[in-house]
Design a protein around this motif. Sequence first.
Motif, PDB file in Angstrom:
ATOM      1  N   UNK A 176       0.831  -1.213   0.000  1.00  0.00           N
ATOM      2  CA  UNK A 176       0.000   0.000   0.000  1.00  0.00           C
ATOM      3  C   UNK A 176       0.870   1.269   0.000  1.00  0.00           C
ATOM      4  N   UNK A 177       1.878   1.297   0.855  1.00  0.00           N
ATOM      5  CA  UNK A 177       2.721   2.490   0.964  1.00  0.00           C
ATOM      6  C   UNK A 177       3.449   2.782  -0.342  1.00  0.00           C
ATOM      7  N   UNK A 178       3.889   1.744  -1.039  1.00  0.00           N
ATOM      8  CA  UNK A 178       4.565   1.944  -2.321  1.00  0.00           C
ATOM      9  C   UNK A 178       3.634   2.645  -3.309  1.00  0.00           C
ATOM     10  N   UNK A 179       2.381   2.212  -3.333  1.00  0.00           N
ATOM     11  CA  UNK A 179       1.403   2.825  -4.232  1.00  0.00           C
ATOM     12  C   UNK A 179       1.165   4.282  -3.872  1.00  0.00           C
ATOM     13  N   UNK A 180       1.006   4.566  -2.594  1.00  0.00           N
ATOM     14  CA  UNK A 180       0.756   5.946  -2.148  1.00  0.00           C
ATOM     15  C   UNK A 180       1.937   6.844  -2.493  1.00  0.00           C
ATOM     16  N   UNK A 181       3.153   6.322  -2.321  1.00  0.00           N
ATOM     17  CA  UNK A 181       4.354   7.134  -2.538  1.00  0.00           C
ATOM     18  C   UNK A 181       4.673   7.347  -4.016  1.00  0.00           C
ATOM     19  N   UNK A 182       4.040   6.580  -4.905  1.00  0.00           N
ATOM     20  CA  UNK A 182       4.364   6.686  -6.328  1.00  0.00           C
ATOM     21  C   UNK A 182       3.187   7.067  -7.222  1.00  0.00           C
ATOM     22  N   UNK A 183       1.953   6.711  -6.817  1.00  0.00           N
ATOM     23  CA  UNK A 183       0.820   6.850  -7.723  1.00  0.00           C
ATOM     24  C   UNK A 183      -0.314   7.715  -7.188  1.00  0.00           C
ATOM     25  N   UNK A 184      -0.176   8.281  -6.010  1.00  0.00           N
ATOM     26  CA  UNK A 184      -1.261   9.069  -5.423  1.00  0.00           C
ATOM     27  C   UNK A 184      -1.441  10.388  -6.168  1.00  0.00           C
ATOM     28  N   UNK A 185      -2.613  10.983  -6.006  1.00  0.00           N
ATOM     29  CA  UNK A 185      -2.922  12.268  -6.657  1.00  0.00           C
ATOM     30  C   UNK A 185      -1.907  13.331  -6.267  1.00  0.00           C
ATOM     31  N   UNK A 186      -1.526  13.370  -5.004  1.00  0.00           N
ATOM     32  CA  UNK A 186      -0.607  14.392  -4.520  1.00  0.00           C
ATOM     33  C   UNK A 186       0.756  14.268  -5.200  1.00  0.00           C
ATOM     34  N   UNK A 187       1.251  13.039  -5.304  1.00  0.00           N
ATOM     35  CA  UNK A 187       2.578  12.817  -5.877  1.00  0.00           C
ATOM     36  C   UNK A 187       2.589  13.125  -7.372  1.00  0.00           C
ATOM     37  N   UNK A 188       1.620  12.572  -8.103  1.00  0.00           N
ATOM     38  CA  UNK A 188       1.594  12.767  -9.554  1.00  0.00           C
ATOM     39  C   UNK A 188       1.278  14.219  -9.905  1.00  0.00           C
ATOM     40  N   UNK A 189       0.347  14.824  -9.176  1.00  0.00           N
ATOM     41  CA  UNK A 189       0.015  16.222  -9.429  1.00  0.00           C
ATOM     42  C   UNK A 189       1.217  17.135  -9.231  1.00  0.00           C
ATOM     43  N   UNK A 190       1.994  16.888  -8.173  1.00  0.00           N
ATOM     44  CA  UNK A 190       3.190  17.705  -7.908  1.00  0.00           C
ATOM     45  C   UNK A 190       4.243  17.505  -8.998  1.00  0.00           C
ATOM     46  N   UNK A 191       4.405  16.270  -9.487  1.00  0.00           N
ATOM     47  CA  UNK A 191       5.373  16.022 -10.557  1.00  0.00           C
ATOM     48  C   UNK A 191       4.971  16.764 -11.830  1.00  0.00           C
ATOM     49  N   UNK A 192       3.684  16.731 -12.158  1.00  0.00           N
ATOM     50  CA  UNK A 192       3.218  17.479 -13.329  1.00  0.00           C
ATOM     51  C   UNK A 192       3.444  18.976 -13.147  1.00  0.00           C
ATOM     52  N   UNK A 193       3.154  19.472 -11.946  1.00  0.00           N
ATOM     53  CA  UNK A 193       3.332  20.898 -11.672  1.00  0.00           C
ATOM     54  C   UNK A 193       4.793  21.316 -11.825  1.00  0.00           C
ATOM     55  N   UNK A 194       5.704  20.485 -11.337  1.00  0.00           N
ATOM     56  CA  UNK A 194       7.133  20.794 -11.472  1.00  0.00           C
ATOM     57  C   UNK A 194       7.544  20.848 -12.945  1.00  0.00           C
ATOM     58  N   UNK A 195       6.941  19.974 -13.753  1.00  0.00           N
ATOM     59  CA  UNK A 195       7.218  19.986 -15.188  1.00  0.00           C
ATOM     60  C   UNK A 195       6.681  21.265 -15.809  1.00  0.00           C
ATOM     61  N   UNK A 196       5.453  21.664 -15.442  1.00  0.00           N
ATOM     62  CA  UNK A 196       4.881  22.904 -15.959  1.00  0.00           C
ATOM     63  C   UNK A 196       5.792  24.084 -15.667  1.00  0.00           C
ATOM     64  N   UNK A 197       6.273  24.156 -14.424  1.00  0.00           N
ATOM     65  CA  UNK A 197       7.146  25.268 -14.030  1.00  0.00           C
ATOM     66  C   UNK A 197       8.430  25.269 -14.850  1.00  0.00           C
ATOM     67  N   UNK A 198       8.995  24.084 -15.072  1.00  0.00           N
ATOM     68  CA  UNK A 198      10.266  24.007 -15.803  1.00  0.00           C
ATOM     69  C   UNK A 198      10.100  24.437 -17.251  1.00  0.00           C
ATOM     70  N   UNK A 199       8.920  24.198 -17.829  1.00  0.00           N
ATOM     71  CA  UNK A 199       8.670  24.579 -19.225  1.00  0.00           C
ATOM     72  C   UNK A 199       8.383  26.061 -19.329  1.00  0.00           C
ATOM     73  N   UNK A 200       7.698  26.619 -18.343  1.00  0.00           N
ATOM     74  CA  UNK A 200       7.215  27.998 -18.430  1.00  0.00           C
ATOM     75  C   UNK A 200       8.185  29.037 -17.869  1.00  0.00           C
ATOM     76  N   UNK A 201       9.269  28.599 -17.239  1.00  0.00           N
ATOM     77  CA  UNK A 201      10.227  29.564 -16.696  1.00  0.00           C
ATOM     78  C   UNK A 201      11.450  29.674 -17.579  1.00  0.00           C
TER      79      UNK A 201
END
Length: 397
Positions: free
Chosen positions: A372-397
């Motif tokens: 369960x913990x592996x799934x939460x640490x890799x596939x949860x909304x919080x984790x994936x959303x933050x990774x996408x956000x970091x990508x957005x920032x890197x493209x837009x800055x």
Amino acid sequence: DNLFFIILFFNKMTDKKKVLVLASWYPSRVKPHLGSFVQRQAEASACYVFMSVLFVCSDSEMKAHFDVESKIVNDVFTVNVYYKKSRSPLQKAWRFFKAYRIGWKHILFHFGKPDLIHLNILWTAGLFAYYLKIISGLKYIITEHWTGYLENDGAYQRSSAIKKFFTKIIAHNAELIIPVSMNLKNAMKAHGLGSRFEIVYNVVDTAMFRPSANSKKISKTIFLHVSTTLDEQKNVSGILMAVKTLAEKRTDFELRIVSEAQFSSHEKMAQSFDILNKFVFFESAKHGQGVAEEMRNAHCFVLFSNYENLPVVILEAMASGLPVISSTVGGVPEHISNEFGLLVQPRNTDGLCNAMEYMIDNSGNYDLGKIRNYAVENFSCEIVGKKNYDIYKSILT
């Protein structure tokens, strides 16, 4: 309408970035569950940016040529544009493009011009993403899920020369390509599609998919399989053959197969093997909470596909604390270690039978909390959303 004005107000009052998802697959009134994993990605990213979605598809039930539906779903401004189905390839292409133009104008009026396009599944929405880059200078990134690039699938290789031509143009004009597995990244690179990649996994609703609060009885091991039951890919017939062999050895197990698709041919096979409603039970039309409840009642999840990318259903099983038996396909071996389950070769029914027998005797020895913990640490909304956000920032800055 009031919600539209609220969006416009906040867009003007904040520096929060605006991202438009152009989706080749997305839930709609035509196919309510198509691309639900794309929807979850958009909703995860909506925690960090203003998120909108534009999805276009044909509707054979329409009388008018075009119809626009827009609503806010879980903080995502969602625009579905439907166009009347046509048998003429030229008319179909014209309506397809016009539907996108209609949707784009709707986005501009109600949401404002986005800062970035997040394309989900390159073909066919990528055609409009590339068009927007030409006319508006909007950058786009691509999240890719399609198994067609994989060698065992081969759909991309069988595609027309025109489709391959535009696919390469769309891929090479993207700022970044985001496959959901390393296996898919390697397959796309092998086809010469893109040069800059970053892996971001699929999203799981870890609040919905969670372990049972009660201890499970293991007097009878319950295996669960959830899929479209498309045999060419999912090889459900292979699972049934393994169950037939296992049922000749022991009786302390059962397999539940859940699908929204028709499985009459598989029921006939199970009946011919004399395992239907004895060892194998079929259940239909379960989604979301229904599937999550099935997982909480099971002891092990089974997938025996001939080819896959990174099936969300395996990630949901892990979030539910289930050990997994899977074939060594796509991105699955990137996540299923001995701690989390067993891997078998595709089409090796004897290997699957042996793995299921092992799991009957040992499923209780797996650390469900660690799975369960592996799934939460890799596939949860919080984790994936933050990774996408970091990508957005890197493209837009």
